[in-house]
Design a protein around this motif. Structure first.
Motif, short mmCIF file in Angstrom:
data_model
loop_
_atom_site.label_atom_id
_atom_site.label_comp_id
_atom_site.label_asym_id
_atom_site.label_seq_id
_atom_site.Cartn_x
_atom_site.Cartn_y
_atom_site.Cartn_z
N UNK A 1 39.88 -10.29 48.13
CA UNK A 1 38.55 -10.48 47.55
C UNK A 1 38.67 -10.59 46.03
N UNK A 2 37.80 -11.39 45.43
CA UNK A 2 37.80 -11.57 43.98
C UNK A 2 37.59 -10.24 43.26
N UNK B 1 40.05 -9.66 40.14
CA UNK B 1 39.45 -9.75 38.81
C UNK B 1 38.81 -8.43 38.40
N UNK B 2 38.94 -8.09 37.16
CA UNK B 2 38.27 -6.91 36.60
C UNK B 2 36.84 -7.27 36.24
N UNK B 3 35.97 -6.30 36.22
CA UNK B 3 34.57 -6.45 35.80
C UNK B 3 33.74 -7.35 36.70
#
Length: 145
Positions: A107-108, A112-114
Protein backbone atom coordinates in the motif's frame (compact mmCIF):
# COMPACT_ATOMS: atom_id res chain seq x y z
CA UNK A 1 -22.77 -0.53 47.50
CA UNK A 2 -20.88 1.78 45.19
CA UNK A 3 -22.03 5.40 45.07
CA UNK A 4 -20.93 7.82 42.36
CA UNK A 5 -22.43 11.28 42.70
CA UNK A 6 -23.98 13.10 39.78
CA UNK A 7 -21.89 15.71 38.03
CA UNK A 8 -22.84 19.36 37.78
CA UNK A 9 -21.30 20.19 34.41
CA UNK A 10 -19.46 17.80 32.16
CA UNK A 11 -19.83 14.64 30.12
CA UNK A 12 -21.12 11.14 30.77
CA UNK A 13 -20.04 8.48 28.29
CA UNK A 14 -22.62 5.72 28.72
CA UNK A 15 -23.45 2.32 27.22
CA UNK A 16 -19.79 1.42 26.70
CA UNK A 17 -19.34 -2.28 26.01
CA UNK A 18 -18.01 -3.91 29.20
CA UNK A 19 -14.22 -3.86 29.15
CA UNK A 20 -13.91 -0.99 26.67
CA UNK A 21 -14.09 1.78 29.29
CA UNK A 22 -10.36 1.58 30.00
CA UNK A 23 -9.59 1.82 26.26
CA UNK A 24 -11.60 5.05 26.04
CA UNK A 25 -10.14 6.30 29.33
CA UNK A 26 -6.63 5.89 27.91
CA UNK A 27 -7.56 7.35 24.50
CA UNK A 28 -8.95 10.50 26.17
CA UNK A 29 -5.85 10.62 28.44
CA UNK A 30 -8.06 10.93 31.50
CA UNK A 31 -5.24 9.60 33.67
CA UNK A 32 -3.63 13.06 33.22
CA UNK A 33 -6.82 14.95 34.16
CA UNK A 34 -6.80 17.46 37.00
CA UNK A 35 -10.59 17.30 37.38
CA UNK A 36 -12.94 14.60 38.68
CA UNK A 37 -13.27 11.49 36.52
CA UNK A 38 -15.12 8.28 37.39
CA UNK A 39 -14.61 5.08 35.43
CA UNK A 40 -17.29 2.56 36.31
CA UNK A 41 -16.67 -0.91 34.97
CA UNK A 42 -19.06 -3.84 34.66
CA UNK A 43 -22.11 -1.90 35.84
CA UNK A 44 -25.41 -3.73 35.49
CA UNK A 45 -27.40 -2.87 32.38
CA UNK A 46 -30.82 -4.09 31.28
CA UNK A 47 -29.91 -3.52 27.63
CA UNK A 48 -26.30 -4.80 27.57
CA UNK A 49 -26.10 -7.06 30.61
CA UNK A 50 -22.92 -5.31 31.75
CA UNK A 51 -21.53 -1.96 30.65
CA UNK A 52 -18.85 0.61 31.45
CA UNK A 53 -19.54 4.29 32.16
CA UNK A 54 -17.18 7.28 32.30
CA UNK A 55 -18.22 10.46 34.13
CA UNK A 56 -16.11 13.56 33.51
CA UNK A 57 -16.59 16.73 35.58
CA UNK A 58 -15.36 18.92 32.72
CA UNK A 59 -16.14 19.66 29.08
CA UNK A 60 -13.67 18.09 26.65
CA UNK A 61 -13.15 18.21 22.93
CA UNK A 62 -13.67 14.65 21.67
CA UNK A 63 -13.43 13.00 18.30
CA UNK A 64 -16.79 11.22 18.06
CA UNK A 65 -15.57 9.27 15.02
CA UNK A 66 -12.85 7.61 17.10
CA UNK A 67 -15.26 6.87 19.96
CA UNK A 68 -17.82 5.50 17.48
CA UNK A 69 -15.11 3.31 15.98
CA UNK A 70 -14.10 1.98 19.41
CA UNK A 71 -17.73 1.24 20.33
CA UNK A 72 -20.63 2.33 18.06
CA UNK A 73 -23.21 1.81 20.83
CA UNK A 74 -21.90 4.61 23.04
CA UNK A 75 -24.16 7.44 24.17
CA UNK A 76 -22.61 10.81 25.08
CA UNK A 77 -24.59 12.88 27.57
CA UNK A 78 -23.63 16.54 27.92
CA UNK A 79 -24.53 17.67 31.45
CA UNK A 80 -25.34 21.26 32.43
CA UNK A 81 -26.57 22.15 35.92
CA UNK A 82 -26.91 18.45 36.83
CA UNK A 83 -29.34 17.68 33.99
CA UNK A 84 -28.83 16.19 30.53
CA UNK A 85 -28.52 19.14 28.17
CA UNK A 86 -27.75 17.13 25.04
CA UNK A 87 -27.65 13.42 24.16
CA UNK A 88 -25.52 12.12 21.30
CA UNK A 89 -25.85 8.54 20.03
CA UNK A 90 -22.71 7.34 18.29
CA UNK A 91 -22.40 4.96 15.37
CA UNK A 92 -19.66 3.58 13.19
CA UNK A 93 -18.15 6.44 11.19
CA UNK A 94 -18.45 6.13 7.42
CA UNK A 95 -14.85 7.28 6.96
CA UNK A 96 -11.91 7.18 9.33
CA UNK A 97 -8.53 8.81 8.93
CA UNK A 98 -5.36 7.86 10.83
CA UNK A 99 -7.21 5.75 13.38
CA UNK A 100 -6.07 2.39 12.01
CA UNK A 101 -3.11 1.65 9.76
CA UNK A 102 -3.16 -0.33 6.55
CA UNK A 103 -1.23 -3.57 6.94
CA UNK A 104 -0.72 -4.17 3.24
CA UNK A 105 3.06 -3.86 2.65
CA UNK A 106 2.41 -2.79 -0.97
CA UNK A 107 0.00 0.00 0.00
CA UNK A 108 1.15 3.56 -0.70
CA UNK A 109 0.74 4.29 3.02
CA UNK A 110 3.45 1.73 3.79
CA UNK A 111 5.85 3.12 1.19
CA UNK A 112 5.31 6.90 1.36
CA UNK A 113 5.59 9.02 4.49
CA UNK A 114 2.86 11.52 5.41
CA UNK A 115 0.13 9.75 3.42
CA UNK A 116 -2.96 9.56 5.62
CA UNK A 117 -4.40 6.13 6.38
CA UNK A 118 -7.98 6.46 5.12
CA UNK A 119 -10.58 3.72 5.44
CA UNK A 120 -14.21 3.75 4.30
CA UNK A 121 -16.99 1.74 5.93
CA UNK A 122 -18.13 -1.08 3.64
CA UNK A 123 -20.42 -3.13 5.90
CA UNK A 124 -21.94 -1.66 9.06
CA UNK A 125 -23.12 -5.02 10.42
CA UNK A 126 -19.68 -6.62 10.34
CA UNK A 127 -17.74 -3.40 10.93
CA UNK A 128 -15.76 -3.91 7.75
CA UNK A 129 -13.61 -1.04 6.45
CA UNK A 130 -11.65 -0.83 3.18
CA UNK A 131 -8.39 1.06 2.58
CA UNK A 132 -8.98 3.91 0.16
CA UNK A 133 -5.74 3.24 -1.70
CA UNK A 134 -5.29 -0.54 -1.96
CA UNK A 135 -8.71 -1.99 -1.01
CA UNK A 136 -7.22 -3.92 1.95
CA UNK A 137 -10.07 -4.98 4.28
CA UNK A 138 -10.00 -4.23 8.00
CA UNK A 139 -12.66 -5.81 10.19
CA UNK A 140 -13.52 -3.93 13.37
CA UNK A 141 -13.84 -6.73 15.92
CA UNK A 142 -15.23 -4.28 18.47
CA UNK A 143 -18.57 -3.99 16.66
CA UNK A 144 -21.53 -5.39 18.57
CA UNK A 145 -24.63 -4.19 16.72
Amino acid sequence: MLTINSIKNGIVIDHIKAGFGMKIYKYLELDKADYSVALIMNAESKKLGKKDIIKIENNLEMDFAVLGFIDPNITINIIKDETIYKKIKLKLPSRIENIIKCRNPRCVTSIEKNVPHIFNLVDEKTGEYRCEYCDQIYKNKNVSL
